[in-house]
Design a protein around this motif. Sequence first.
Motif, short mmCIF file in Angstrom:
data_model
loop_
_atom_site.label_atom_id
_atom_site.label_comp_id
_atom_site.label_asym_id
_atom_site.label_seq_id
_atom_site.Cartn_x
_atom_site.Cartn_y
_atom_site.Cartn_z
N GLN A 98 52.94 20.73 6.04
CA GLN A 98 51.57 20.71 6.54
C GLN A 98 51.51 19.84 7.79
O GLN A 98 51.82 20.31 8.88
CB GLN A 98 50.60 20.30 5.44
N CYS A 99 51.23 18.54 7.67
CA CYS A 99 51.23 17.73 8.89
C CYS A 99 52.65 17.53 9.40
O CYS A 99 52.86 17.27 10.58
CB CYS A 99 50.55 16.38 8.66
N GLY A 100 53.63 17.61 8.51
CA GLY A 100 55.03 17.54 8.92
C GLY A 100 55.61 16.15 9.02
O GLY A 100 56.79 15.99 9.33
N CYS A 102 56.31 13.95 6.69
CA CYS A 102 57.30 13.64 5.66
C CYS A 102 58.52 14.54 5.77
O CYS A 102 59.54 14.31 5.12
CB CYS A 102 56.68 13.83 4.27
N CYS A 138 54.81 12.64 0.17
CA CYS A 138 54.07 13.60 0.99
C CYS A 138 52.60 13.44 0.64
O CYS A 138 52.24 13.51 -0.53
CB CYS A 138 54.54 15.02 0.72
N ARG A 139 51.76 13.23 1.63
CA ARG A 139 50.34 13.07 1.36
C ARG A 139 49.57 14.37 1.54
O ARG A 139 48.36 14.39 1.40
CB ARG A 139 49.74 11.99 2.29
N CYS A 140 50.25 15.46 1.92
CA CYS A 140 49.52 16.70 2.20
C CYS A 140 49.73 17.78 1.15
O CYS A 140 48.77 18.34 0.63
CB CYS A 140 49.95 17.29 3.54
N THR A 141 50.96 18.10 0.83
CA THR A 141 51.23 19.37 0.16
C THR A 141 50.99 19.37 -1.34
O THR A 141 50.85 20.42 -1.93
CB THR A 141 52.70 19.79 0.35
S1 FES Z 1 53.24 17.45 5.07
FE1 FES Z 1 51.95 15.82 5.61
S2 FES Z 1 52.90 14.15 4.54
FE2 FES Z 1 53.99 15.82 3.85
#
Ligand code: FES
Lengths: 162, 289
Positions: A98-100, A102, A138-141
Amino acid sequence: MRLTCTVNGTEQQVDDVWEGESLLYVLRERMGLPGSKNACEQGECGSCTVYLDGTPVCSCLVAAGQAEGREVGTVEGMATDEALHPVQQAFLDAGAVQCGFCTPGLLVATDDLVTRSLAAGAPPEDAEIREALAGNLCRCTGYEKILDAVKLAATRMSESAR
Amino acid sequence: MRFLQPTTWAEALEARATHPDAVAIAGGTDVMVGINFGRLRPPLLLDLTRVGELQEWSVDGGDVRLGAGVPYARVITELGDRLPGLAMASRTIGSPQIRNRGTVGGNLATASPAGDAHPALLAADAEVEVASVRGTRRIPVTDFYTGVKRSALAPDELIAAVRIRPPAGPQQYSKIGTRNAMVIAVAAFGLALHPDRGVVGTGIGSAAPTPRRATAAEEFAAEELSGLWESRGELPAATAVRFGELVATAAAPIDDVRGTAAYRVHALSVMARRALTWAWAEYRTAKES
Ligand code: FES
Ligand SMILES: Cc1cc2nc3c(=O)[nH]c(=O)nc-3n(C[C@H](O)[C@H](O)[C@H](O)COP(=O)(O)OP(=O)(O)OC[C@H]3O[C@@H](n4cnc5c(N)ncnc54)[C@H](O)[C@@H]3O)c2cc1C
Ligand code: FES
Protein backbone atom coordinates in the motif's frame (compact mmCIF):
# COMPACT_ATOMS: atom_id res chain seq x y z
CA MET A 1 36.62 6.94 8.97
CA ARG A 2 36.64 5.18 5.65
CA LEU A 3 34.30 2.26 5.05
CA THR A 4 34.70 -0.34 2.32
CA CYS A 5 32.17 -3.08 1.79
CA THR A 6 30.39 -4.90 -0.99
CA VAL A 7 26.82 -3.81 -1.60
CA ASN A 8 24.68 -5.82 -4.00
CA GLY A 9 27.81 -7.33 -5.52
CA THR A 10 29.63 -4.03 -6.10
CA GLU A 11 32.47 -2.78 -3.94
CA GLN A 12 31.64 0.55 -2.34
CA GLN A 13 33.97 2.92 -0.55
CA VAL A 14 32.84 5.94 1.41
CA ASP A 15 34.84 8.45 3.43
CA ASP A 16 34.10 10.62 6.45
CA VAL A 17 31.78 8.08 8.01
CA TRP A 18 31.05 8.98 11.64
CA GLU A 19 31.94 6.04 13.88
CA GLY A 20 28.54 6.01 15.58
CA GLU A 21 26.66 5.92 12.31
CA SER A 22 24.44 2.98 11.41
CA LEU A 23 24.80 0.90 8.28
CA LEU A 24 21.31 2.13 7.37
CA TYR A 25 22.48 5.74 7.41
CA VAL A 26 25.53 4.90 5.31
CA LEU A 27 23.41 3.11 2.71
CA ARG A 28 20.80 5.84 2.46
CA GLU A 29 22.79 9.03 2.93
CA ARG A 30 26.27 8.17 1.70
CA MET A 31 25.81 5.47 -0.93
CA GLY A 32 22.64 6.78 -2.54
CA LEU A 33 20.69 3.62 -1.78
CA PRO A 34 17.48 4.85 -0.11
CA GLY A 35 15.57 1.60 -0.66
CA SER A 36 16.06 0.42 2.92
CA LYS A 37 13.75 2.56 5.02
CA ASN A 38 14.26 4.30 8.31
CA ALA A 39 11.14 4.22 10.44
CA CYS A 40 12.13 3.56 14.04
CA GLU A 41 15.93 3.32 14.33
CA GLN A 42 15.47 0.89 17.21
CA GLY A 43 15.04 -2.53 15.64
CA GLU A 44 11.28 -2.65 16.15
CA CYS A 45 9.90 -2.26 12.62
CA GLY A 46 12.17 -4.18 10.24
CA SER A 47 11.80 -1.63 7.42
CA CYS A 48 15.60 -1.33 7.31
CA THR A 49 16.18 -5.09 6.93
CA VAL A 50 19.19 -5.97 4.74
CA TYR A 51 21.34 -9.02 4.26
CA LEU A 52 24.68 -8.86 6.09
CA ASP A 53 26.85 -11.73 4.89
CA GLY A 54 23.64 -13.49 3.87
CA THR A 55 21.78 -13.02 7.16
CA PRO A 56 18.82 -10.64 7.51
CA VAL A 57 19.52 -7.94 10.09
CA CYS A 58 18.20 -4.52 11.03
CA SER A 59 20.70 -2.21 9.35
CA CYS A 60 19.80 0.54 11.83
CA LEU A 61 21.43 -1.57 14.57
CA VAL A 62 24.67 -2.38 12.70
CA ALA A 63 27.45 0.11 13.37
CA ALA A 64 28.92 1.20 10.05
CA GLY A 65 32.38 -0.11 10.92
CA GLN A 66 30.94 -3.55 11.66
CA ALA A 67 30.16 -3.85 7.94
CA GLU A 68 33.80 -3.28 6.92
CA GLY A 69 34.74 -5.91 4.34
CA ARG A 70 31.34 -7.57 4.59
CA GLU A 71 28.72 -8.27 1.92
CA VAL A 72 25.54 -6.28 2.16
CA GLY A 73 22.39 -7.04 0.16
CA THR A 74 19.58 -4.49 -0.09
CA VAL A 75 16.25 -4.29 -1.91
CA GLU A 76 18.04 -2.45 -4.72
CA GLY A 77 19.88 -5.67 -5.52
CA MET A 78 16.78 -7.79 -6.06
CA ALA A 79 15.42 -6.84 -9.50
CA THR A 80 17.39 -7.19 -12.73
CA ASP A 81 17.17 -4.70 -15.59
CA GLU A 82 14.64 -6.97 -17.26
CA ALA A 83 12.41 -8.14 -14.46
CA LEU A 84 11.40 -7.71 -10.88
CA HIS A 85 12.53 -10.38 -8.44
CA PRO A 86 9.80 -13.05 -8.01
CA VAL A 87 9.23 -11.89 -4.43
CA GLN A 88 8.73 -8.32 -5.63
CA GLN A 89 6.38 -9.44 -8.41
CA ALA A 90 4.39 -11.54 -5.95
CA PHE A 91 3.96 -8.58 -3.58
CA LEU A 92 2.63 -6.49 -6.48
CA ASP A 93 0.35 -9.22 -7.80
CA ALA A 94 -1.06 -10.09 -4.38
CA GLY A 95 -1.77 -6.46 -3.51
CA ALA A 96 0.61 -6.59 -0.57
CA VAL A 97 1.92 -3.06 -1.12
CA GLN A 98 0.00 0.00 0.00
CA CYS A 99 2.14 2.95 1.11
CA GLY A 100 5.19 0.76 0.49
CA PHE A 101 7.23 1.92 3.44
CA CYS A 102 7.50 -1.53 5.01
CA THR A 103 7.97 -3.25 1.66
CA PRO A 104 11.76 -3.17 1.18
CA GLY A 105 12.33 -4.82 4.55
CA LEU A 106 9.57 -7.35 3.98
CA LEU A 107 11.00 -8.25 0.58
CA VAL A 108 14.38 -9.07 2.07
CA ALA A 109 12.85 -11.01 4.98
CA THR A 110 10.54 -12.89 2.59
CA ASP A 111 13.33 -13.70 0.17
CA ASP A 112 15.33 -15.15 3.06
CA LEU A 113 12.39 -17.20 4.35
CA VAL A 114 11.35 -18.58 0.97
CA THR A 115 14.91 -19.37 -0.06
CA ARG A 116 15.55 -21.23 3.20
CA SER A 117 12.24 -23.09 3.10
CA LEU A 118 12.64 -24.22 -0.50
CA ALA A 119 16.22 -25.31 0.19
CA ALA A 120 14.82 -27.41 3.04
CA GLY A 121 12.33 -28.95 0.62
CA ALA A 122 8.94 -27.35 1.34
CA PRO A 123 7.25 -23.97 0.99
CA PRO A 124 6.77 -22.17 4.31
CA GLU A 125 3.60 -22.83 6.28
CA ASP A 126 1.45 -20.06 7.73
CA ALA A 127 2.92 -20.32 11.20
CA GLU A 128 6.45 -20.18 9.81
CA ILE A 129 5.61 -17.12 7.73
CA ARG A 130 4.15 -15.33 10.74
CA GLU A 131 7.20 -16.20 12.82
CA ALA A 132 9.69 -15.19 10.12
CA LEU A 133 8.00 -11.84 9.49
CA ALA A 134 7.29 -11.05 13.15
CA GLY A 135 9.96 -8.35 13.08
CA ASN A 136 8.48 -6.48 10.11
CA LEU A 137 5.65 -4.10 10.91
CA CYS A 138 3.12 -2.91 8.34
CA ARG A 139 0.63 -0.21 9.29
CA CYS A 140 -1.42 -0.43 6.08
CA THR A 141 -2.21 -3.88 4.77
CA GLY A 142 -3.33 -5.84 7.80
CA TYR A 143 -0.85 -8.56 6.77
CA GLU A 144 -3.33 -10.87 4.99
CA LYS A 145 -2.15 -9.82 1.53
CA ILE A 146 1.43 -10.09 2.70
CA LEU A 147 0.83 -13.72 3.70
CA ASP A 148 -0.73 -14.27 0.25
CA ALA A 149 2.30 -12.68 -1.40
CA VAL A 150 4.74 -14.88 0.48
CA LYS A 151 2.85 -18.01 -0.54
CA LEU A 152 2.62 -16.83 -4.15
CA ALA A 153 6.35 -16.11 -4.21
CA ALA A 154 7.10 -19.54 -2.75
CA THR A 155 4.94 -21.25 -5.36
CA ARG A 156 6.53 -19.37 -8.24
CA MET A 157 10.06 -19.79 -6.96
CA SER A 158 9.63 -23.53 -6.43
CA GLU A 159 8.19 -23.89 -9.95
CA SER A 160 10.99 -21.93 -11.56
CA ALA A 161 13.54 -23.99 -9.63
CA ARG A 162 12.17 -27.20 -11.16
CA MET B 1 34.29 8.96 18.36
CA ARG B 2 36.81 6.26 17.54
CA PHE B 3 36.20 2.73 16.36
CA LEU B 4 38.48 -0.13 17.37
CA GLN B 5 38.17 -3.53 15.79
CA PRO B 6 40.43 -6.07 17.49
CA THR B 7 40.70 -9.46 15.83
CA THR B 8 42.08 -11.42 18.77
CA TRP B 9 40.93 -11.81 22.37
CA ALA B 10 44.30 -10.56 23.66
CA GLU B 11 43.96 -7.38 21.59
CA ALA B 12 40.41 -6.90 22.78
CA LEU B 13 41.43 -7.18 26.46
CA GLU B 14 44.37 -4.84 25.86
CA ALA B 15 42.03 -2.30 24.27
CA ARG B 16 39.54 -2.67 27.13
CA ALA B 17 42.34 -2.03 29.66
CA THR B 18 43.73 0.99 27.80
CA HIS B 19 40.34 2.61 27.16
CA PRO B 20 38.16 2.31 30.26
CA ASP B 21 35.64 4.73 28.70
CA ALA B 22 35.17 2.61 25.56
CA VAL B 23 31.81 0.95 24.98
CA ALA B 24 31.99 -2.61 23.70
CA ILE B 25 29.65 -3.54 20.89
CA ALA B 26 28.63 -7.05 19.83
CA GLY B 27 25.25 -7.44 18.11
CA GLY B 28 24.58 -3.75 18.70
CA THR B 29 20.92 -4.35 19.54
CA ASP B 30 21.24 -2.43 22.81
CA VAL B 31 24.20 -0.16 21.98
CA MET B 32 22.96 1.15 18.61
CA VAL B 33 19.55 2.05 19.99
CA GLY B 34 21.36 4.20 22.55
CA ILE B 35 23.55 5.84 19.92
CA ASN B 36 20.72 6.37 17.42
CA PHE B 37 18.70 8.17 20.07
CA GLY B 38 21.61 10.27 21.34
CA ARG B 39 21.59 8.65 24.77
CA LEU B 40 25.02 7.12 24.28
CA ARG B 41 28.03 8.99 22.95
CA PRO B 42 31.07 6.94 23.89
CA PRO B 43 34.46 8.32 22.86
CA LEU B 44 35.30 4.89 21.53
CA LEU B 45 33.42 1.86 20.25
CA LEU B 46 35.15 -1.46 20.78
CA ASP B 47 33.76 -3.85 18.17
CA LEU B 48 33.94 -7.47 19.33
CA THR B 49 32.46 -9.07 16.22
CA ARG B 50 35.87 -9.84 14.69
CA VAL B 51 37.14 -11.74 17.72
CA GLY B 52 36.80 -15.32 16.52
CA GLU B 53 36.93 -16.93 19.99
CA LEU B 54 33.79 -15.09 21.05
CA GLN B 55 31.75 -16.43 18.14
CA GLU B 56 32.26 -20.10 19.00
CA TRP B 57 30.90 -22.63 21.46
CA SER B 58 32.53 -25.84 22.61
CA VAL B 59 32.15 -28.59 25.16
CA ASP B 60 34.75 -28.20 27.87
CA GLY B 61 35.02 -30.42 30.93
CA GLY B 62 31.38 -31.48 30.54
CA ASP B 63 30.15 -27.87 30.32
CA VAL B 64 28.99 -26.08 27.23
CA ARG B 65 31.21 -23.03 26.92
CA LEU B 66 29.14 -20.57 24.94
CA GLY B 67 31.18 -17.70 23.49
CA ALA B 68 29.77 -14.32 24.51
CA GLY B 69 29.30 -13.33 20.87
CA VAL B 70 27.23 -16.29 19.65
CA PRO B 71 23.89 -14.86 18.48
CA TYR B 72 20.57 -16.21 19.77
CA ALA B 73 19.74 -17.62 16.33
CA ARG B 74 22.67 -20.04 16.69
CA VAL B 75 21.81 -20.93 20.30
CA ILE B 76 18.42 -22.01 18.94
CA THR B 77 19.62 -23.97 15.91
CA GLU B 78 22.85 -25.42 17.31
CA LEU B 79 22.21 -25.82 21.04
CA GLY B 80 18.49 -26.55 21.36
CA ASP B 81 19.28 -30.05 22.63
CA ARG B 82 22.19 -29.21 24.93
CA LEU B 83 20.82 -25.99 26.40
CA PRO B 84 17.03 -26.35 26.15
CA GLY B 85 16.13 -23.66 28.70
CA LEU B 86 18.38 -21.02 27.16
CA ALA B 87 17.18 -21.96 23.67
CA MET B 88 13.54 -21.61 24.76
CA ALA B 89 14.32 -18.19 26.20
CA SER B 90 16.20 -17.25 23.03
CA ARG B 91 13.18 -18.09 20.87
CA THR B 92 11.16 -15.45 22.72
CA ILE B 93 13.65 -12.67 22.10
CA GLY B 94 12.77 -9.81 19.73
CA SER B 95 12.39 -10.94 16.14
CA PRO B 96 14.43 -13.03 13.69
CA GLN B 97 16.52 -9.96 12.81
CA ILE B 98 17.24 -9.28 16.50
CA ARG B 99 18.06 -12.95 17.17
CA ASN B 100 20.45 -12.96 14.21
CA ARG B 101 22.53 -10.23 15.90
CA GLY B 102 21.81 -10.14 19.64
CA THR B 103 24.06 -12.17 21.95
CA VAL B 104 23.95 -13.69 25.41
CA GLY B 105 27.12 -11.72 26.27
CA GLY B 106 25.33 -8.47 25.41
CA ASN B 107 22.29 -9.50 27.43
CA LEU B 108 24.50 -10.22 30.46
CA ALA B 109 26.48 -6.98 30.19
CA THR B 110 23.29 -4.93 29.85
CA ALA B 111 21.99 -6.83 32.91
CA SER B 112 18.45 -5.58 32.45
CA PRO B 113 16.04 -7.13 34.96
CA ALA B 114 13.94 -8.00 31.87
CA GLY B 115 16.73 -9.72 29.91
CA ASP B 116 15.46 -13.09 28.78
CA ALA B 117 18.69 -15.05 29.06
CA HIS B 118 18.92 -14.43 32.81
CA PRO B 119 16.13 -16.64 34.22
CA ALA B 120 17.34 -19.55 32.08
CA LEU B 121 20.95 -19.06 33.16
CA LEU B 122 19.95 -18.77 36.84
CA ALA B 123 17.86 -21.94 36.73
CA ALA B 124 20.71 -23.83 35.06
CA ASP B 125 23.36 -22.64 37.57
CA ALA B 126 25.45 -21.09 34.81
CA GLU B 127 28.78 -19.39 35.33
CA VAL B 128 29.94 -16.24 33.58
CA GLU B 129 33.55 -16.35 32.45
CA VAL B 130 35.02 -12.87 32.42
CA ALA B 131 38.54 -11.76 31.58
CA SER B 132 40.88 -8.80 31.62
CA VAL B 133 44.62 -8.34 31.14
CA ARG B 134 44.79 -9.27 34.84
CA GLY B 135 43.42 -12.74 34.16
CA THR B 136 40.25 -14.79 33.88
CA ARG B 137 37.65 -15.49 36.57
CA ARG B 138 34.33 -17.30 36.75
CA ILE B 139 31.34 -15.70 38.41
CA PRO B 140 28.32 -17.83 39.36
CA VAL B 141 25.47 -16.16 37.50
CA THR B 142 23.58 -15.83 40.81
CA ASP B 143 26.28 -13.36 41.93
CA PHE B 144 26.53 -11.60 38.57
CA TYR B 145 23.58 -9.22 38.84
CA THR B 146 24.28 -6.53 41.42
CA GLY B 147 21.56 -3.92 40.73
CA VAL B 148 19.28 -2.50 38.07
CA LYS B 149 21.40 -2.77 34.91
CA ARG B 150 24.47 -3.37 37.06
CA SER B 151 26.72 -6.39 37.13
CA ALA B 152 29.83 -7.76 38.76
CA LEU B 153 31.82 -7.04 35.59
CA ALA B 154 34.79 -4.78 36.41
CA PRO B 155 35.48 -1.76 34.16
CA ASP B 156 38.51 -3.40 32.59
CA GLU B 157 36.79 -6.75 32.01
CA LEU B 158 34.99 -8.29 29.07
CA ILE B 159 32.70 -11.30 29.08
CA ALA B 160 34.37 -14.24 27.38
CA ALA B 161 31.73 -16.92 27.67
CA VAL B 162 28.94 -18.48 29.67
CA ARG B 163 29.45 -21.97 31.02
CA ILE B 164 26.45 -24.21 31.42
CA ARG B 165 26.28 -27.82 32.45
CA PRO B 166 24.03 -29.64 29.97
CA PRO B 167 20.90 -30.59 31.86
CA ALA B 168 20.31 -33.88 33.60
CA GLY B 169 16.57 -33.16 33.46
CA PRO B 170 13.91 -31.12 31.65
CA GLN B 171 13.94 -27.33 31.52
CA GLN B 172 11.19 -24.77 30.92
CA TYR B 173 10.95 -21.08 30.12
CA SER B 174 7.82 -18.93 30.29
CA LYS B 175 7.39 -15.27 29.41
CA ILE B 176 4.40 -12.96 29.57
CA GLY B 177 4.01 -10.17 27.04
CA THR B 178 1.46 -8.56 24.79
CA ARG B 179 2.35 -10.59 21.72
CA ASN B 180 4.55 -13.51 20.78
CA ALA B 181 7.32 -11.42 19.25
CA MET B 182 9.08 -8.19 20.03
CA VAL B 183 8.12 -7.84 23.65
CA ILE B 184 10.04 -6.97 26.74
CA ALA B 185 8.83 -9.44 29.33
CA VAL B 186 6.13 -8.31 31.74
CA ALA B 187 7.33 -11.23 33.82
CA ALA B 188 9.38 -14.32 33.00
CA PHE B 189 10.29 -17.57 34.69
CA GLY B 190 12.95 -20.17 34.02
CA LEU B 191 13.02 -23.64 35.56
CA ALA B 192 15.48 -26.52 35.46
CA LEU B 193 15.12 -29.94 37.06
CA HIS B 194 18.43 -31.32 38.29
CA PRO B 195 17.52 -34.95 39.12
CA ASP B 196 21.22 -35.81 39.52
CA ARG B 197 21.36 -33.51 42.55
CA GLY B 198 17.71 -33.62 43.62
CA VAL B 199 17.45 -29.88 43.00
CA VAL B 200 14.99 -27.63 41.19
CA GLY B 201 16.62 -24.48 39.76
CA THR B 202 14.63 -21.28 39.26
CA GLY B 203 15.07 -17.85 37.72
CA ILE B 204 12.73 -14.86 37.84
CA GLY B 205 12.76 -12.07 35.26
CA SER B 206 11.15 -8.62 35.13
CA ALA B 207 9.82 -8.87 38.64
CA ALA B 208 12.61 -7.48 40.84
CA PRO B 209 15.45 -4.96 40.50
CA THR B 210 17.65 -7.78 39.24
CA PRO B 211 17.02 -11.21 37.82
CA ARG B 212 16.96 -13.53 40.84
CA ARG B 213 16.32 -17.04 42.03
CA ALA B 214 13.32 -18.06 44.10
CA THR B 215 15.30 -19.65 46.92
CA ALA B 216 12.39 -20.57 49.21
CA ALA B 217 10.60 -22.25 46.31
CA GLU B 218 13.77 -24.17 45.41
CA GLU B 219 14.14 -25.42 49.00
CA PHE B 220 10.48 -26.39 49.18
CA ALA B 221 10.68 -28.29 45.87
CA ALA B 222 13.85 -30.12 46.89
CA GLU B 223 12.15 -31.30 50.07
CA GLU B 224 8.81 -32.24 48.50
CA LEU B 225 10.38 -34.07 45.58
CA SER B 226 13.09 -35.87 47.54
CA GLY B 227 11.07 -39.09 47.57
CA LEU B 228 9.91 -38.80 43.99
CA TRP B 229 13.05 -38.51 41.84
CA GLU B 230 13.74 -42.22 42.05
CA SER B 231 10.17 -43.46 41.50
CA ARG B 232 9.27 -40.73 39.00
CA GLY B 233 5.95 -40.65 40.76
CA GLU B 234 3.16 -38.20 40.15
CA LEU B 235 3.64 -34.58 41.22
CA PRO B 236 0.95 -33.72 43.79
CA ALA B 237 -1.14 -30.80 42.49
CA ALA B 238 -0.84 -29.04 45.85
CA THR B 239 2.96 -29.14 45.56
CA ALA B 240 2.87 -27.37 42.21
CA VAL B 241 0.49 -24.73 43.54
CA ARG B 242 2.58 -24.09 46.64
CA PHE B 243 5.73 -23.94 44.52
CA GLY B 244 4.09 -21.25 42.37
CA GLU B 245 3.09 -19.25 45.44
CA LEU B 246 6.62 -19.43 46.85
CA VAL B 247 8.14 -18.32 43.54
CA ALA B 248 5.82 -15.31 43.58
CA THR B 249 6.95 -14.38 47.11
CA ALA B 250 10.52 -14.09 45.87
CA ALA B 251 9.54 -11.30 43.50
CA ALA B 252 9.75 -7.60 44.35
CA PRO B 253 8.05 -6.08 41.33
CA ILE B 254 6.98 -2.55 40.51
CA ASP B 255 4.02 -1.05 38.68
CA ASP B 256 5.04 0.24 35.27
CA VAL B 257 3.65 0.71 31.77
CA ARG B 258 4.00 -2.98 31.03
CA GLY B 259 2.06 -4.24 34.03
CA THR B 260 1.22 -3.80 37.69
CA ALA B 261 3.15 -5.38 40.52
CA ALA B 262 0.07 -7.37 41.50
CA TYR B 263 -0.29 -8.76 37.99
CA ARG B 264 3.37 -9.73 37.88
CA VAL B 265 3.13 -11.61 41.17
CA HIS B 266 0.05 -13.45 39.98
CA ALA B 267 1.55 -14.23 36.58
CA LEU B 268 4.71 -15.59 38.22
CA SER B 269 2.80 -17.97 40.45
CA VAL B 270 0.89 -19.32 37.46
CA MET B 271 3.98 -19.61 35.23
CA ALA B 272 5.96 -21.34 37.98
CA ARG B 273 3.19 -23.82 38.74
CA ARG B 274 2.82 -24.68 35.06
CA ALA B 275 6.56 -24.85 34.42
CA LEU B 276 7.06 -27.33 37.27
CA THR B 277 4.07 -29.38 36.14
CA TRP B 278 5.27 -29.53 32.52
CA ALA B 279 8.87 -30.28 33.44
CA TRP B 280 7.86 -32.99 35.89
CA ALA B 281 5.55 -34.59 33.32
CA GLU B 282 8.44 -34.64 30.87
CA TYR B 283 10.73 -36.10 33.53
CA ARG B 284 8.26 -38.91 34.26
CA THR B 285 7.99 -39.96 30.63
CA ALA B 286 11.68 -39.54 29.81
CA LYS B 287 13.70 -42.73 29.71
CA GLU B 288 16.18 -43.15 32.48
CA SER B 289 19.57 -42.30 31.10
S1 FES C 1 2.27 -0.88 3.11
FE1 FES C 1 2.28 0.86 4.36
S2 FES C 1 3.39 0.13 6.11
FE2 FES C 1 3.14 -1.62 4.95
C1 LIG D 1 13.72 -4.58 18.82
C2 LIG D 1 14.43 -5.19 20.00
C3 LIG D 1 13.84 -6.22 20.68
C4 LIG D 1 14.48 -6.80 21.78
N1 LIG D 1 13.87 -7.83 22.43
C5 LIG D 1 14.46 -8.38 23.50
C6 LIG D 1 13.82 -9.45 24.19
O1 LIG D 1 12.74 -9.91 23.81
N2 LIG D 1 14.48 -9.98 25.27
C7 LIG D 1 15.68 -9.49 25.69
O2 LIG D 1 16.22 -10.01 26.67
N3 LIG D 1 16.29 -8.48 25.05
C8 LIG D 1 15.71 -7.90 23.97
N4 LIG D 1 16.33 -6.86 23.34
C9 LIG D 1 17.58 -6.33 23.87
C10 LIG D 1 18.86 -6.90 23.23
O3 LIG D 1 18.59 -7.48 21.98
C11 LIG D 1 19.52 -7.95 24.11
O4 LIG D 1 19.85 -7.40 25.36
C12 LIG D 1 20.76 -8.55 23.46
O5 LIG D 1 21.13 -9.71 24.15
C13 LIG D 1 21.95 -7.61 23.44
O6 LIG D 1 23.03 -8.28 22.81
P1 LIG D 1 23.96 -7.54 21.73
O7 LIG D 1 25.01 -8.47 21.32
O8 LIG D 1 23.14 -6.95 20.64
O9 LIG D 1 24.53 -6.38 22.65
P2 LIG D 1 25.19 -4.96 22.33
O10 LIG D 1 24.13 -3.97 22.03
O11 LIG D 1 26.28 -5.10 21.33
O12 LIG D 1 25.80 -4.68 23.73
C14 LIG D 1 24.99 -4.61 24.89
C15 LIG D 1 25.85 -4.28 26.10
O13 LIG D 1 26.74 -5.32 26.36
C16 LIG D 1 28.08 -4.88 26.30
N5 LIG D 1 28.81 -6.03 25.75
C17 LIG D 1 28.50 -6.75 24.64
N6 LIG D 1 29.31 -7.82 24.54
C18 LIG D 1 30.15 -7.78 25.60
C19 LIG D 1 31.22 -8.62 26.06
N7 LIG D 1 31.60 -9.71 25.41
N8 LIG D 1 31.86 -8.26 27.20
C20 LIG D 1 31.47 -7.16 27.89
N9 LIG D 1 30.49 -6.33 27.51
C21 LIG D 1 29.83 -6.64 26.38
C22 LIG D 1 28.05 -3.62 25.50
O14 LIG D 1 29.10 -2.74 25.81
C23 LIG D 1 26.71 -3.05 25.91
O15 LIG D 1 26.83 -2.41 27.13
C24 LIG D 1 15.73 -6.30 22.21
C25 LIG D 1 16.33 -5.25 21.51
C26 LIG D 1 15.71 -4.70 20.40
C27 LIG D 1 16.37 -3.59 19.65
S1 FES E 1 14.42 1.36 11.20
FE1 FES E 1 15.56 -0.39 11.70
S2 FES E 1 14.08 -1.66 12.58
FE2 FES E 1 12.97 0.16 12.28
